[in-house]
Design a protein around this motif. Structure first.
Motif, PDB file in Angstrom:
ATOM      1  N   GLY A  45      -1.087 -24.974  -2.643  1.00  0.00           N
ATOM      2  CA  GLY A  45      -1.975 -24.343  -1.501  1.00  0.00           C
ATOM      3  C   GLY A  45      -3.356 -24.900  -1.590  1.00  0.00           C
ATOM      4  O   GLY A  45      -3.870 -25.136  -0.263  1.00  0.00           O
ATOM      5  N   LYS A  46      -3.709 -25.286  -2.704  1.00  0.00           N
ATOM      6  CA  LYS A  46      -4.998 -26.286  -2.655  1.00  0.00           C
ATOM      7  C   LYS A  46      -4.865 -27.603  -2.195  1.00  0.00           C
ATOM      8  O   LYS A  46      -5.991 -28.154  -1.230  1.00  0.00           O
ATOM      9  N   ILE A  47      -3.670 -28.161  -2.339  1.00  0.00           N
ATOM     10  CA  ILE A  47      -3.486 -29.387  -1.568  1.00  0.00           C
ATOM     11  C   ILE A  47      -3.404 -29.363  -0.025  1.00  0.00           C
ATOM     12  O   ILE A  47      -4.013 -30.155   0.911  1.00  0.00           O
ATOM     13  N   ALA A  48      -2.663 -28.129   0.309  1.00  0.00           N
ATOM     14  CA  ALA A  48      -2.534 -27.989   1.887  1.00  0.00           C
ATOM     15  C   ALA A  48      -3.810 -27.648   2.266  1.00  0.00           C
ATOM     16  O   ALA A  48      -4.135 -28.200   3.491  1.00  0.00           O
ATOM     17  N   ALA A  49      -4.771 -27.057   1.743  1.00  0.00           N
ATOM     18  CA  ALA A  49      -6.212 -26.715   2.048  1.00  0.00           C
ATOM     19  C   ALA A  49      -6.998 -28.146   2.065  1.00  0.00           C
ATOM     20  O   ALA A  49      -7.787 -28.040   3.385  1.00  0.00           O
ATOM     21  N   ILE A  50      -6.820 -28.895   1.296  1.00  0.00           N
ATOM     22  CA  ILE A  50      -7.586 -30.161   1.531  1.00  0.00           C
ATOM     23  C   ILE A  50      -6.990 -31.004   2.553  1.00  0.00           C
ATOM     24  O   ILE A  50      -7.927 -31.540   3.372  1.00  0.00           O
ATOM     25  N   CYS A  51      -5.804 -31.088   2.759  1.00  0.00           N
ATOM     26  CA  CYS A  51      -5.287 -31.810   3.836  1.00  0.00           C
ATOM     27  C   CYS A  51      -5.887 -31.297   5.139  1.00  0.00           C
ATOM     28  O   CYS A  51      -6.119 -32.097   6.218  1.00  0.00           O
ATOM     29  N   GLY A  52      -6.140 -29.939   5.396  1.00  0.00           N
ATOM     30  CA  GLY A  52      -6.414 -29.347   6.689  1.00  0.00           C
ATOM     31  C   GLY A  52      -7.912 -29.283   6.616  1.00  0.00           C
ATOM     32  O   GLY A  52      -8.368 -29.009   7.797  1.00  0.00           O
ATOM     33  N   GLY A  53      -8.560 -29.371   5.455  1.00  0.00           N
ATOM     34  CA  GLY A  53     -10.200 -29.670   5.536  1.00  0.00           C
ATOM     35  C   GLY A  53     -10.764 -28.003   5.651  1.00  0.00           C
ATOM     36  O   GLY A  53     -11.800 -27.735   6.009  1.00  0.00           O
TER      37      GLY A  53
END
Length: 549
Positions: free
Chosen positions: A418-426
């Motif tokens: 979830g954190k990786i996805a959040a980083i990718c989406g900014g």
């Protein structure tokens, strides 16, 4: 009897074009002036004009020359006007004191605006002093004034100038370009005055006249008199002035240099004008000899947003003649006694019809196009858009620049994926109750959303295409949205995704969007955005309210 007209800078690129143009007229006795007689004499002989050598910074020599010639009007094409020193209007003042009208083709914002310092003197003498009798602001303001007729309010005025690479350029042009790279200047954007930087924020511009369309060219922010004068003169919320180079290599180099200049504390790059002019001349064989200009105005008529565009294309290398055509128009006004006394920037000093008639003499072609701007959410939803509550409709019917503020509660990712996805989406990685701000820039078929949640800024671009529907892009990730109206709420389910525009995102990695927009108990716009992975892992969940700022 022909009226004596004195032209400074006749051996330069722009002044040379005007000198040749004026030398063919029977109602003018032309004198060409500059620092060295040896450079002026061949030109004067060729044109049938009189040469006169003096240094414009030597006021004693200037006074002697003006007393000797007794000109009807003096046109200054020398420049660069940004470097006229501590007494920038000393020459113009001497011209007025001699009893002559004054014109210049300055495009330096501060210089053009400051000419009003001579207004009392000009009125006392019954004379006219115009600064900026050039592409900007004289021509651009004349077109903007025409495009603005009938608009209830003006959201945007944008001027873009994109010359062809094969057209000649002079040293003063190179100095003006390099002198702006990376330099800060004030710019009106959505009513606010913000700091912009020379040669930042490039976008593509493709002027079109009939079936003739220039290949899209990059155009970046520049500090012209338009940016300084249009907000107040036209009561325009946003004013943008752009210029570009046809060869992407050169344009991108200046865009990169705009970061280097402030980082290294460099005052200006204009010291490199001579070597870079020589370098650029080695590439004259590339690109085209066609130049273009676009003036774009957006505003509202009643409740309907409109965009009005005026495009000009000048073929065959005639583009460098454009900056002196406004001076020719205004000289005609002086000769006919139509110009009012006073000193002022050349704002809307002639009509679009007068401009086009003069520009046609240098083979320019032009076209005006008007269209209504339907908000992209209204396009996507069709008749269902009218079923939305008014605060939701209002937020999705923004002006060119619209701002909203409120509050949000943020719940963030707790799992690694979830954190990786959040980083990718900014999107935010810190939660809690925070102030919320949203800025929307609506332009044609796209809206740029900038969200500020407690100081964390993240951006996306929403686009609508009748064939592909609504999409939202976060950095390298683009997602399709199936907008739906249900019980007065607007829903945003994600249908598919792509990375970098071409790589399909597998379904098991495509986020699930549980996003709703509605109205809260106090009648405010309410948002509830929950993004998660198909596994159920939360990416981000933020909800709250917004009101127009």
């Amino acid at each position: 009897m022909p009226e004596p007209v004195l032209l400074l800078g006749a051996t330069g690129l722009f002044g040379g074009h005007l000198a040749r143009q004026l030398s063919t007229r029977d109602d003018i006795a032309l004198t060409v002036a500059g620092r060295t007689l040896s450079a002026l004499t061949p030109l004067a002989t060729k044109l049938g004009a009189m040469p006169l050598a003096f240094d414009r910074t030597d006021l004693k020599a200037v006074t002697t020359a003006l007393t000797q010639l007794k000109p009807f009007a003096v046109i200054d094409c020398s420049g660069p006007f940004q470097s006229y020193g501590a007494a920038p209007y000393a020459f113009a003042e001497a011209v007025l004191n001699s009893g002559a009208h004054y014109l210049d083709i300055a495009d330096g914002a501060e210089f053009v605006a400051g000419i009003i310092a001579l207004d009392a003197l000009a009125k006392e003498k019954g004379l006219c002093a115009w600064s900026g009798a050039s592409t900007t602001p004289a021509l651009s303001s004349a077109i903007a004034a025409d495009l603005s007729v009938g608009l209830d309010d003006i959201e945007l005025i944008e001027t873009s100038i994109v010359p062809g690479n094969k057209t000649p350029r002079g040293l003063s042009v190179m100095q003006a370009i390099l002198g702006q790279v990376g330099r800060p200047f004030p710019r009106s954007r959505g009513v606010r005055i913000e700091t912009a930087y020379g040669w930042a924020d490039s976008t593509r511009v493709a002027p079109q006249v009939g079936d003739t369309k220039l290949k899209p060219r990059l155009a970046a922010l520049v500090n012209t008199p338009d940016a300084a004068l249009f907000p107040q003169y036209f009561n325009a919320a946003t004013v943008t002035a752009r210029a570009g180079l046809e060869l992407p290599l050169f344009h991108r180099a200046l865009s990169v240099a705009r970061y280097i200049v402030p980082t290294l504390g460099i005052t200006s790059l204009d010291r490199l004008s001579k070597p870079l002019l020589a370098l650029s001349n080695q590439f004259l064989g590339f690109g085209s000899d066609a130049g273009g200009m676009r003036v774009r105005v957006q505003g509202r008529v009643g409740g309907i947003r409109q965009e009005r565009v005026w495009d000009m294309i000048i073929p065959d290398g005639h583009g460098p003649k454009t900056p002196v055509q406004p001076a020719a128009i205004l000289l005609d006004q002086l000769l006919s006694g139509q110009a009012p006394a006073g000193a002022h920037p050349a704002l809307a000093a002639f009509t679009r019809a007068e401009a086009e008639a003069q520009l046609a003499t240098i083979y320019a072609r032009f076209e005006r196009r008007d269209r209504d701007l339907t908000p992209i959410f209204a396009q996507a939803l069709g008749v269902d858009f009218d079923d939305l509550p008014q605060p939701v409709k209002a937020l999705h019917s923004p002006a060119h620049v619209a701002r909203f503020k409120g509050a949000a509660n943020i719940e963030t990712a707790t799992t690694l994926f979830g954190k990786i996805a959040a980083i990718c989406g900014g999107v935010p990685l810190k939660g809690g109750q925070v102030p919320a701000k949203v800025e929307i820039v609506a332009d044609g078929q796209s809206e740029k959303w900038t969200r500020d949640m407690g100081g964390k800024t993240f951006r996306s671009v929403l686009r609508y295409d009748p064939l592909t529907g609504m999409t939202e892009t976060f950095g390298p990730l683009t997602f399709g949205l199936d907008l739906t109206v249900s019980d007065g709420e607007l829903l945003f389910p994600v249908t598919k995704g792509r990375a970098f525009g071409i790589i399909p995102i597998p379904r098991f990695l495509t986020p699930i969007s549980e996003t709703r927009e509605s109205v809260d108990a106090e009648g405010r716009f309410r948002f509830d955005v929950r993004l998660s992975l198909p596994t159920g892992a939360l990416i981000v969940h933020y909800k709250g309210h917004l009101e127009p700022q």
